[in-house]
Write a protein that holds these residues in place. Structure first.
Motif, short mmCIF file in Angstrom:
data_model
loop_
_atom_site.label_atom_id
_atom_site.label_comp_id
_atom_site.label_asym_id
_atom_site.label_seq_id
_atom_site.Cartn_x
_atom_site.Cartn_y
_atom_site.Cartn_z
N THR A 175 17.03 8.79 7.22
CA THR A 175 17.36 9.95 8.06
C THR A 175 16.49 11.16 7.75
O THR A 175 16.08 11.88 8.66
CB THR A 175 18.85 10.34 7.95
OG1 THR A 175 19.18 10.51 6.58
CG2 THR A 175 19.74 9.28 8.58
N GLU A 176 16.18 11.38 6.49
CA GLU A 176 15.33 12.53 6.13
C GLU A 176 13.92 12.41 6.75
O GLU A 176 13.33 13.39 7.18
CB GLU A 176 15.22 12.63 4.60
CG GLU A 176 14.51 13.88 4.11
CD GLU A 176 15.28 15.16 4.43
OE1 GLU A 176 14.62 16.19 4.63
OE2 GLU A 176 16.53 15.13 4.50
N ARG A 179 14.12 13.34 10.65
CA ARG A 179 14.56 14.69 11.08
C ARG A 179 13.36 15.53 11.37
O ARG A 179 12.24 15.26 10.90
CB ARG A 179 15.42 15.34 9.98
CG ARG A 179 16.77 14.68 9.89
CD ARG A 179 17.71 15.52 9.05
NE ARG A 179 18.97 14.80 8.94
CZ ARG A 179 19.60 14.60 7.83
NH1 ARG A 179 19.13 15.06 6.69
NH2 ARG A 179 20.73 13.93 7.80
#
Length: 181
Positions: A175-176, A179
């Motif tokens: 997810t990082e 983003r």
């Protein structure tokens, strides 16, 4: 259990969605809904396939208010300049309640020229394939890929792979990376 709305009643798409989420470590309850009725019967080209998958996902999440995700799966044909055949691919779109969309694609395979010619005349690939093999509604079972591979690979596999690929940005360890910068 995470509620997931799927823009299809096709059992291959339901099973592929369940498998992909499970393989990615999510426990889900897939709720299938009839897809919107204004989809192309035989999407041709990357944009049309992606737009069909996104439309299915948006529609599904709007139809199932409790859903955390909407999933749309669209199979279609990519035309390659210089080739008479097309490449059959499956694209999955996943939308969440914030409206974020992620996409994934299955492996592709060549559509035989004799089938491609009929598709270009406006006949849906499922109808062409079902007629050729003498089995009604082959696409809701193992599909053209299943017929061509003697069921070594079927539509569930392609749907699972497409949805799994669309889940990659949603996996906790990724997810990082996905983003905004």
């Amino acid at each position: 259990m995470i509620p997931v709305a799927l823009g299809s009643r096709n059992p291959n798409k339901v099973r592929g969605t369940e498998l992909a989420f499970r393989l990615a470590g999510f426990r889900v309850n897939v709720i299938s809904v009839e897809p919107p009725n204004d989809l192309s019967p035989e999407p041709i080209g990357l944009s049309e396939i992606i737009n069909g998958a996104v439309k299915r996902a948006r529609y599904a999440i709007n139809m199932v208010q409790s859903a955390d995700f909407g999933v749309g799966i669209e199979a279609g044909i990519l035309r390659i300049e210089g080739f008479n055949e097309g490449i059959d691919v499956t694209i999955a779109s996943i939308i969440d309640s914030d409206g974020e969309i992620t996409l994934g694609m299955s492996p592709g395979f060549m559509v035989p020229k004799r089938f491609m010619n009929k598709v270009l005349q406006g006949i849906e690939l499922n109808n062409v394939v079902s007629g050729y093999y003498g089995e009604p509604n082959l696409g809701r079972r193992y599909g053209l890929v299943g017929a061509l591979t003697r069921r070594f690979i079927d539509r569930v596999v392609l749907n699972t792979e497409a949805v799994y690929m669309a889940l990659i940005p949603r996996m906790p360890w990724n997810t990082e990376l996905f983003r905004g910068s």
